[in-house]
Every structure is written in C-alpha cells, then in structure tokens.
Design a protein around this motif. Structure first.
Motif, PDB file in Angstrom:
ATOM      1  N   HIS A  81       1.714   0.529  -1.580  1.00  9.22           N
ATOM      2  CA  HIS A  81       0.381   0.392  -1.850  1.00  9.22           C
ATOM      3  C   HIS A  81      -0.297   0.949  -0.995  1.00  9.22           C
ATOM      4  N   LEU A  82       0.092   1.890  -0.219  1.00  8.78           N
ATOM      5  CA  LEU A  82      -0.682   2.571   0.866  1.00  8.78           C
ATOM      6  C   LEU A  82      -1.766   1.505   1.595  1.00  8.78           C
ATOM      7  N   THR A  83      -1.410   0.295   1.973  1.00 11.27           N
ATOM      8  CA  THR A  83      -2.400  -0.521   2.348  1.00 11.27           C
ATOM      9  C   THR A  83      -3.061  -0.282   3.591  1.00 11.27           C
ATOM     10  N   HIS A  84      -2.416   0.454   4.353  1.00  7.37           N
ATOM     11  CA  HIS A  84      -2.819   1.037   5.746  1.00  7.37           C
ATOM     12  C   HIS A  84      -3.236   2.290   5.633  1.00  7.37           C
ATOM     13  N   PHE A  85      -2.545   3.243   4.785  1.00  2.00           N
ATOM     14  CA  PHE A  85      -2.880   4.599   4.827  1.00  2.00           C
ATOM     15  C   PHE A  85      -3.866   4.963   3.650  1.00  2.00           C
ATOM     16  N   GLY A  86      -3.877   4.288   2.702  1.00  3.23           N
ATOM     17  CA  GLY A  86      -4.552   4.722   1.447  1.00  3.23           C
ATOM     18  C   GLY A  86      -6.196   4.874   1.850  1.00  3.23           C
ATOM     19  N   PRO A  87      -6.964   5.380   0.802  1.00  4.99           N
ATOM     20  CA  PRO A  87      -8.357   5.369   0.975  1.00  4.99           C
ATOM     21  C   PRO A  87      -9.188   4.096   1.589  1.00  4.99           C
TER      22      PRO A  87
END
Length: 582
Positions: free
Chosen positions: A498-504
């Motif tokens: 879920h890209l909790t660190h890398f996402g928007p």
C-alpha cells in the motif's frame, strides 16, 4: 530494560562499576488472559505479555496460521515492548509484521504510547548503550525478539562478540550460540553492497519497511539505502506475489563522491540511482499529476526588450565594428534579463527537480556553443547555413528533454518487465516572436534546430559519460517509467503493498533544498556573411511515462529470457532485515 530482565554491569572510565536493572519492573498487561499452554494464539500471546515474556509472545504470534491474526498480534507485542521501554525490541518485532498497513499503524501506536520515564533513584542510564548494542550487532539474536542472546553482568571487563553478546574476557563458549554466530558471519561475508555485480536486486517493499523502522527509531536512511545499494541503472522490474515483493534490478557496484559532490560509481564515475528520486517518482505516478517536468523561459517583458534592441540597431544600420558588437550583445543580455524556472508535478525543492533544471540548462549551453559538446554534436549556431535558414527574423528556439525508450517488454504473466532504449532524447521547435514579446508556437523546427536536437540524442551516451548530469537525468527518467509500470499494471495489489511510506500520503521525507526560480538567459552570437546573428533559447524537461507503460505499449517477451531472469532473481534466504541481494 524490564522486558529483558536485564542486569548489566558496565566498565566505566576509571574502573567504576554500576549496577543496572533495579529501576524497572517487568511489563504487565492490565488483565491476564489465557495461559501459555492454551492453543489459541491470542490467549498465548496475552499470557506471555502478562508475564513480561516478550520473546515467547513473539514466537506464539509467529506460529499463528492466519497472516492477519499474526500481524495484529505482533503489533500488540511491539506496542507492549514500547510501553515497557524496550524500544529496539519493539522495532525488531515490527519488522516481522507483513502488512505495511498494519505495520504503519503499529508504529504510530508505538510512537504515541512509548514510555520514557525512569522512576526510582538517580541511576546511570545504560539503556542507550544497551539499545545501541542490540540494534546494531546481530539485531535478530536477542531475547527481545526470540533469539538466544542476552545482556549479562560480569565482574571484570567486557567485550561484545560477533553474536552481539556483552561478555567478559575470556568469554565462555556455548556450542549453540557459536553455531548461530558462525552462520550469521557467513551471511554478512556474502552481502557486500559495494561489490560490483551485473545484476543487483532491491525489494521495494522490504526497503520501505526498513526505512519505516529506522524513522520510528529516529534514524535517517543510511548511505546504502540512500544510494540503493549502488544501483547504477534499472534494467528490470520483477514481481513475486508468492513472497510479496516488487523488485527492481540492474548493475551495481562501489560508489564515491566526485569533485562536484555527486554520488558516482568508482569505475566509470557514472551517477548511481538515488532513493529520494525513487520516492519522488512514485509519489508523482500514484498522485493526481502523473507527469512532471520543468521549463526555463524568457519573460515576456524581456523578449519585448530584446526585440526593441534588435530593431533599434537595425534602424541605425546594424553593427559596424567589433566594439559595437560587444555593446549590442550587452544590450540584448540586459534586455532579456533573467529567465523564469518553473517546476511542475513534483516539489521544486527536491533533488529530482534540481536534476531536471541543471540538465536542461546545461543542454542549452551545449546547443548555444557555450559549453563544449562531443564529437558528432553540432551546436545550433554552428549548424546555421544562410543558404537554407532564414536569418532575418528574430525567433526563440525551444529545446526540451523527454523520454526515449523502445517498447517495454514483459513476461506473458506480466510479472517481469525490462526497460529498453537510451532513455532520453531532445526535441526542438522554432517559436515566432511578436513585437510585444509573445511567443507563438509553430509546431515546426528549422533544419539547423532539428540538427542539434537529433545530434544530441544520437550522442547521448557519450555526453552522459562526459557530463554526469545527463546520466542523472536518465536515472530519474528510469524511475518515472518504473513507477508508471507499477501503477498501470496494478502491481501493488498483486503483492498487497500500500506504499504507506513511499506513496503520496507516505511518511518518508525526501531531503529538500532551496528551489531554483531564476537563471541567466542563454544566448550566443555568430557572424555569418557579415551579419550578426543572436540566438536565444527556452525549453525544459517533460516526463510523462504513462503512454509507454500501458498494457498495449508493453511488448510480450516471446523468447523466455525475461521469464528465466525473473526465476533466478527470486529472493531466497535473505537476512531478516535484508532488502537487497545479488
């Protein structure tokens, strides 16, 4: 360190011994639930937590058959460890949480509930020392996380062996611990990120996890993380639903800083791919924009002023001496003034934005003959030919960088992708200029203008070797294409990421610097058949990888080479905190 039931004597300067351990009591749950012999994983975990037995609680959670239950229980254990003051132990437990969403929630809970009180009398605080030892020396081997290691007291001096045990000299050897130490040392000896390899693999999911844990511990990314383990170029994107990994792979090796302060490999001195740029590219691809870039443009008042200077000198009969030429050029430069720099789609304070701007500006210097190019690159002014080119009208040249890839190839299952092509090309256009300073797009490019753009594109590899900024630009383009592929093919859904660190909306914080907003106008002149010609240039960088990453645009690899590469690159036997391998 109540959770460890620690009693540690440490040798201080001057031979003073202090005793640690009486200030803490074991963490106890508010209510005892179940017992350790109960077959229900939740009851087992709660029973162990009530007794302050974090190692057994962790083992019970890991034995849970359901991944969701396992992650939730590990989150409870990590929070309990944090409340008890075992910060490093709580972070180690969080490492085993498979879901990035659950892990992020657990880290936030740990942050909110972490207890820093000390109670009791005034005593030496050995916690930072013990935490430092257990977090940096074989973190997987301590009792906090279910390992055999512990911190114990001794009457004499102390030493730390390769397992991470704080031990007296001479140490007593336990056969089981020695076996663990030996196996651990073999792993370390075969995982050197500075080793040159043809293909290094990086799990984006695992890297994100380790960065989250470091941030929760108040630590920035280490150098290996910042430089993506020395990755020099991205060649593959590989997907492993069976292990929950999205992997990027490419050649890698040792790195250093060059005389300009850039991080480059030690052999060819080409820039390495950087973590901050990866995060910027992913946030753009998964955000609303989907494209990004920059433009360097002369202002409307500046263009009008330059036009007025040109017309005024023409009415006076033109330039008649060398000294007049200098006066004319100075008036043109003063009229044009500074050009505006605009960055869109990404934060202009990021490193990626600065790469775009610098690459664009220096490309224009080459095009104007103000910075040396390479053999085969023809500057615009040098390419001008009065027999074919209109030298009478003042116009604005426009050059800009954009993506230049051959069709991406992929496995039939779309679980492996290969990037092909040089990555970067230059496009051109001639813009007409009105008396008011308005630029009119023509959609056409003169022969001399096109010749420079084409020659720059053909010689891009040589130019990138000479000027590393162009290779840096290509790295950013590679990352943009990777991010576009990951989004367009819905790869995160395949691995439950879920890209909790890398996402928007992620918590990773790229390093920011002052955003460039102005730059000197790039102009040059040439005398042709007695005429003094002045050329100015605008343009920028346009990055829009969406059309290249669609299912229709991606070719299927019919030869099976990519499928075989994916099979041999699968993550196996990685250390618990590992995120890259060869």
């Amino acid at each position: 360190m109540a959770a460890r039931r620690v009693r540690a004597r440490a040798l201080l300067a001057g031979g003073l011994f202090l005793l640690l351990g009486s200030a803490f009591q074991p963490y106890a749950a508010a209510q005892f639930v179940g017992n350790p012999q109960d077959g229900n994983p939740q009851n087992k975990v709660q029973a162990h937590l009530a007794a302050g037995e974090f190692g057994p609680a962790r083992n019970a959670a890991l034995a849970a058959g359901n991944a969701g239950v396992r992650d939730r229980l590990l989150g409870d254990i990590a929070a309990a460890q944090s409340r008890a003051g075992a910060q490093q132990g709580s972070l180690a437990t969080a490492t085993d949480i498979g879901s990035d969403v659950v892990r992020s929630g657990a880290l936030q809970q740990m942050k909110n509930s972490r207890w820093f009180g000390r109670g009791g009398g005034v005593k030496a605080d050995f916690d930072p020392l013990i935490d430092l030892i257990t977090s940096t020396i074989e973190p997987d081997s301590w009792q906090d996380v279910g390992g055999p290691g512990s911190v114990s007291g001794f009457d004499g001096g102390v030493r730390v062996d390769s397992l991470g045990l704080l031990r007296r000299i001479p140490p007593r050897t336990d056969a089981a611990l020695e076996s663990v130490r030996h196996s651990a040392s073999k792993i370390v000896s075969t995982t050197n990120p500075r080793k040159a390899v043809a293909l290094r693999k990086i799990s984006l999911n695992r890297l994100e996890r380790e960065l989250q844990l470091r941030q929760a511990a108040g630590l920035p990314p280490d150098e290996t993380m910042k430089l993506l383990a020395g990755l020099q170029r991205i060649k593959y994107v590989l997907v492993y639903p069976e292990t929950g990994d999205i992997v990027i792979a490419g050649p890698a090796g040792d790195w250093k800083q060059d005389f300009e302060g850039r991080w480059v490999d030690t052999v060819k001195e080409q820039p390495v791919v950087q973590l901050d740029d990866l995060v910027v590219a992913f946030r753009n691809a998964f955000g609303k924009e989907g494209k990004f870039g920059c433009s360097i443009n002369p202002t409307k008042p500046g263009l009008a002023a330059a036009q007025e200077v040109n017309d005024r000198w023409a009415k006076k009969g033109g330039i008649k001496s060398t000294s007049q030429r200098g006066d004319f050029l100075e008036e043109i430069r003063a009229g044009l003034g500074k050009q505006d720099i605009v960055v869109y789609g990404i934060d202009p304070q990021t490193r990626a934005a600065r790469v775009l701007v610098e690459a664009d500006y220096r490309m224009k210097l080459v095009g104007m003959g103000l910075e040396e190019g390479t053999l085969g690159v023809t500057s615009y002014l040098k390419a001008l030919d009065p027999k074919r080119d209109d030298l009478a009208n003042l116009s604005v040249l426009r050059w800009w960088f954009t993506l230049n890839y051959d069709a991406l190839s992929a496995t039939k299952e779309r679980d492996g992708f290969e990037l092909k092509g040089p990555g970067v090309k230059v496009l051109s256009e001639n813009e007409m200029l009105t008396e008011q300073g308005d630029r009119v797009h023509t959609g056409r490019s003169s022969e001399a203008n096109s010749e420079f753009a084409a020659s720059f594109t053909r010689q891009f590899e040589i130019l990138a070797a000479k000027y590393p900024i162009y290779a840096e630009l290509r790295n950013v383009f590679d990352l943009a294409l990777v991010a576009a592929v990951v989004r367009s093919h819905e790869l995160p859904e395949k691995v439950n990421w879920h890209l909790t660190h890398f996402g928007p909306d992620g918590t990773y914080e790229p390093q920011l610097d002052v955003a460039p907003t102005k730059v000197d106008s790039v102009i040059n002149h040439r005398v042709i058949d007695g005429k003094h010609l002045v050329a100015g240039v605008s343009g920028g960088v346009t990055v829009d990888a969406r059309s290249l990453a669609t299912s229709a645009a991606v070719k299927t690899d019919e030869y099976g080479v990519l499928k075989a590469e994916r099979r041999t690159s699968q993550p196996k036997d990685l250390p618990r905190n590992g995120w890259w391998w060869d």
